[in-house]
Design a protein around this motif. Sequence first.
Motif, PDB file in Angstrom:
ATOM      1  N   LEU A   1       0.821  -1.209   0.000  1.00 24.72           N
ATOM      2  CA  LEU A   1       0.000   0.000   0.000  1.00 24.72           C
ATOM      3  C   LEU A   1       0.857   1.261   0.000  1.00 24.72           C
ATOM      4  O   LEU A   1       0.704   2.151  -0.850  1.00 24.72           O
ATOM      5  N   VAL A   2       1.755   1.337   0.969  1.00 30.27           N
ATOM      6  CA  VAL A   2       2.509   2.578   1.171  1.00 30.27           C
ATOM      7  C   VAL A   2       3.543   2.796   0.077  1.00 30.27           C
ATOM      8  O   VAL A   2       3.642   3.889  -0.501  1.00 30.27           O
ATOM      9  N   SER A   3       4.313   1.742  -0.240  1.00 31.88           N
ATOM     10  CA  SER A   3       5.384   1.941  -1.218  1.00 31.88           C
ATOM     11  C   SER A   3       4.834   2.238  -2.604  1.00 31.88           C
ATOM     12  O   SER A   3       5.349   3.125  -3.304  1.00 31.88           O
ATOM     13  N   ASN A   4       3.761   1.535  -3.007  1.00 29.47           N
ATOM     14  CA  ASN A   4       3.262   1.791  -4.356  1.00 29.47           C
ATOM     15  C   ASN A   4       2.468   3.088  -4.425  1.00 29.47           C
ATOM     16  O   ASN A   4       2.470   3.764  -5.457  1.00 29.47           O
ATOM     17  N   LEU A   5       1.778   3.445  -3.332  1.00 26.92           N
ATOM     18  CA  LEU A   5       1.120   4.760  -3.331  1.00 26.92           C
ATOM     19  C   LEU A   5       2.164   5.858  -3.441  1.00 26.92           C
ATOM     20  O   LEU A   5       1.999   6.815  -4.211  1.00 26.92           O
ATOM     21  N   ALA A   6       3.250   5.727  -2.669  1.00 23.23           N
ATOM     22  CA  ALA A   6       4.309   6.727  -2.733  1.00 23.23           C
ATOM     23  C   ALA A   6       4.915   6.788  -4.138  1.00 23.23           C
ATOM     24  O   ALA A   6       5.150   7.875  -4.686  1.00 23.23           O
ATOM     25  N   LEU A   7       5.135   5.599  -4.717  1.00 20.34           N
ATOM     26  CA  LEU A   7       5.710   5.562  -6.072  1.00 20.34           C
ATOM     27  C   LEU A   7       4.772   6.201  -7.089  1.00 20.34           C
ATOM     28  O   LEU A   7       5.194   7.043  -7.907  1.00 20.34           O
ATOM     29  N   VAL A   8       3.507   5.829  -7.036  1.00 19.72           N
ATOM     30  CA  VAL A   8       2.532   6.360  -7.995  1.00 19.72           C
ATOM     31  C   VAL A   8       2.357   7.868  -7.834  1.00 19.72           C
ATOM     32  O   VAL A   8       2.339   8.621  -8.816  1.00 19.72           O
ATOM     33  N   LEU A   9       2.237   8.338  -6.585  1.00 15.08           N
ATOM     34  CA  LEU A   9       2.048   9.779  -6.369  1.00 15.08           C
ATOM     35  C   LEU A   9       3.289  10.566  -6.768  1.00 15.08           C
ATOM     36  O   LEU A   9       3.189  11.660  -7.331  1.00 15.08           O
TER      37      LEU A   9
ATOM     38  N   ALA B   1       3.779   8.839   1.653  1.00 15.37           N
ATOM     39  CA  ALA B   1       3.259   9.209   0.334  1.00 15.37           C
ATOM     40  C   ALA B   1       3.380  10.709   0.087  1.00 15.37           C
ATOM     41  O   ALA B   1       3.718  11.147  -1.025  1.00 15.37           O
ATOM     42  N   ALA B   2       3.118  11.506   1.129  1.00 13.74           N
ATOM     43  CA  ALA B   2       3.212  12.960   0.974  1.00 13.74           C
ATOM     44  C   ALA B   2       4.636  13.390   0.662  1.00 13.74           C
ATOM     45  O   ALA B   2       4.869  14.295  -0.150  1.00 13.74           O
ATOM     46  N   ALA B   3       5.606  12.741   1.296  1.00 11.85           N
ATOM     47  CA  ALA B   3       7.006  13.099   1.058  1.00 11.85           C
ATOM     48  C   ALA B   3       7.397  12.855  -0.400  1.00 11.85           C
ATOM     49  O   ALA B   3       8.032  13.700  -1.052  1.00 11.85           O
ATOM     50  N   THR B   4       7.022  11.696  -0.929  1.00  8.94           N
ATOM     51  CA  THR B   4       7.380  11.399  -2.324  1.00  8.94           C
ATOM     52  C   THR B   4       6.587  12.267  -3.295  1.00  8.94           C
ATOM     53  O   THR B   4       7.083  12.612  -4.375  1.00  8.94           O
ATOM     54  N   TYR B   5       5.357  12.601  -2.934  1.00  7.05           N
ATOM     55  CA  TYR B   5       4.565  13.482  -3.802  1.00  7.05           C
ATOM     56  C   TYR B   5       5.228  14.858  -3.911  1.00  7.05           C
ATOM     57  O   TYR B   5       5.330  15.431  -5.014  1.00  7.05           O
ATOM     58  N   LEU B   6       5.692  15.376  -2.784  1.00  4.44           N
ATOM     59  CA  LEU B   6       6.365  16.678  -2.804  1.00  4.44           C
ATOM     60  C   LEU B   6       7.665  16.616  -3.609  1.00  4.44           C
ATOM     61  O   LEU B   6       7.995  17.551  -4.344  1.00  4.44           O
ATOM     62  N   LEU B   7       8.376  15.501  -3.468  1.00  8.02           N
ATOM     63  CA  LEU B   7       9.590  15.336  -4.264  1.00  8.02           C
ATOM     64  C   LEU B   7       9.266  15.264  -5.760  1.00  8.02           C
ATOM     65  O   LEU B   7       9.992  15.788  -6.603  1.00  8.02           O
ATOM     66  N   GLY B   8       8.145  14.609  -6.086  1.00  8.23           N
ATOM     67  CA  GLY B   8       7.718  14.527  -7.483  1.00  8.23           C
ATOM     68  C   GLY B   8       7.373  15.891  -8.043  1.00  8.23           C
ATOM     69  O   GLY B   8       7.728  16.224  -9.194  1.00  8.23           O
TER      70      GLY B   8
ATOM     71  N   LEU C   1      -1.835  -3.162  -5.471  1.00  5.83           N
ATOM     72  CA  LEU C   1      -2.837  -2.999  -6.524  1.00  5.83           C
ATOM     73  C   LEU C   1      -3.763  -1.812  -6.248  1.00  5.83           C
ATOM     74  O   LEU C   1      -4.234  -1.146  -7.180  1.00  5.83           O
ATOM     75  N   ILE C   2      -4.027  -1.541  -4.969  1.00  8.38           N
ATOM     76  CA  ILE C   2      -4.994  -0.493  -4.602  1.00  8.38           C
ATOM     77  C   ILE C   2      -4.638   0.865  -5.195  1.00  8.38           C
ATOM     78  O   ILE C   2      -5.496   1.532  -5.793  1.00  8.38           O
ATOM     79  N   PRO C   3      -3.397   1.343  -5.077  1.00  9.67           N
ATOM     80  CA  PRO C   3      -3.097   2.690  -5.595  1.00  9.67           C
ATOM     81  C   PRO C   3      -3.218   2.829  -7.110  1.00  9.67           C
ATOM     82  O   PRO C   3      -3.376   3.951  -7.609  1.00  9.67           O
TER      83      PRO C   3
END
Length: 361
Positions: free
Chosen positions: A152-160, A346-353, A289-291
Motif C-alpha cells: 500500500l505505502v510503497s506503491n502509493l508513494a511511487l505512484v504519487l 506518500a506525501a514526502a514522495t509526492y512533494l519530491l515529485g 494494486l490499490i493505488p
Amino acid sequence: MSTPERTPTPAEITRWRRYLADERAEAAVYRDLAGRREGEEREILLALAEAERRHEQHWLGLLGDQVGKPLRGDIRTRMLGFLARRFGSVFVLALAQRAEARSPYADDADATPQMAADEQVHEEVVRALAARGRQRLSGTFRAAVFGANDGLVSNLALVLGVAASSVPSHVVLLTGVSGLLAGALSMGAGEYVSVRSQRELLEASSPNPATSSALPHLDVDANELTLVYRARGMDQQEAQAHAHEVLSTLGAYTSPVAVQRSEEDEHEAVGNGWSAAISSFCFFASGALIPILPFLFGLTGTTAIVVAAVLVGLVLLGTGAIVGLLSGASPLKRALRQLAIGYGAAAATYLLGLLFGATVG
C-alpha cells in the motif's frame, strides 16, 4: 429492630438491569466460543461462562421483583456474540479480552469486590487463550500484514511521486504495475530467506538428540555433562547437582540436554518459510494494486491521485485496526497510526515529485 431494606432508585434499577443483560450476553459469548473448541480450551471457556452466570445471580438478587422484561446486551457484546457464533477465532478472543478490560465493577459500590476481581482475572484468562492463537498466527500473519502495508505505502508513494512530475497517466500506470511486481517478488523472496535463516539458527542452537545415547558411558567422576549445563548458564555447583540427578535417573530421563523452551514452540512462532513467502507476495501484490486501481479504470490527473489516496487510506485504517485487535490494543489508535505513517511517506514522495517536475520543466 431491623432496618428496612432501602428501595432502589429508578437509576439503580436501570443500571442493574443493564449489568444483568451484559452478564447474560457475555456468558452466551463464552458458551458459543466453547462450542467451537475442544479439550482444555473448551473447559476454560465454559468455566468463564459459569462465572458470568454467578454475576448474573448477584444482579437478579438485587433486582428482586424489579427484573422486568429482559434487556439486550450492549452493541459491542452482541457483535461479539455474532462473531463468536460464526467464527470463534483469535479475533473474537482479542475482542473479548478488551471487553473484560472495560468492566465497571471496580468503581461500582453495588458490585462485590469478588466480582471486580473476577473480571480482572477473566481478562488475563482470555488474554492467555488469545495468546495461543496469536502464536499460531504470528509467522504468517506478520508476513501478511507487513506485505500488505508495504504494498500500500510503497506503491502509493511511487505512484504519487511519478504522477506529481506531470508524466502521462499510462506512464504512471506502468510504473505502478512494475512496482507491484518488483516489490511482491522482492518481499516474497526476502521473507522466505528471513524465515528459513531464523529456523536454521534455531535448529543449529537446538541440542542433538543423539547425545543422549552417550550419557550411560560417561565417566561419572569426570562428568562431562556438567560442562553442558555450565555452558547453558548454570553455575558450577548447580550444574554438578543437575548433571548428577540426570545420570542417576537415566532410565526415566528422556532428554537430558533439552532446551528451556521447546523447539516446536519456537519454530511455530517463527513460521514456515514457504507460507510466509507466499503470504508476503500475495498481500504485497494486493496492497500494491490499490493505488493503481484509479489508473486502471481510466481516471487521470488530480482525480486519480485523490481516489488512490482515499482507497489506500481506508485499507490502512482496516489493517491498523486488525493489528490493534490482535495485539489487544486500541483498534482506533493503531488504525490512525497506520494511516499517519502511510500518508506521511506518500506525501514526502509526492512533494519530491512536484519538485522534480518543476525542475525538469
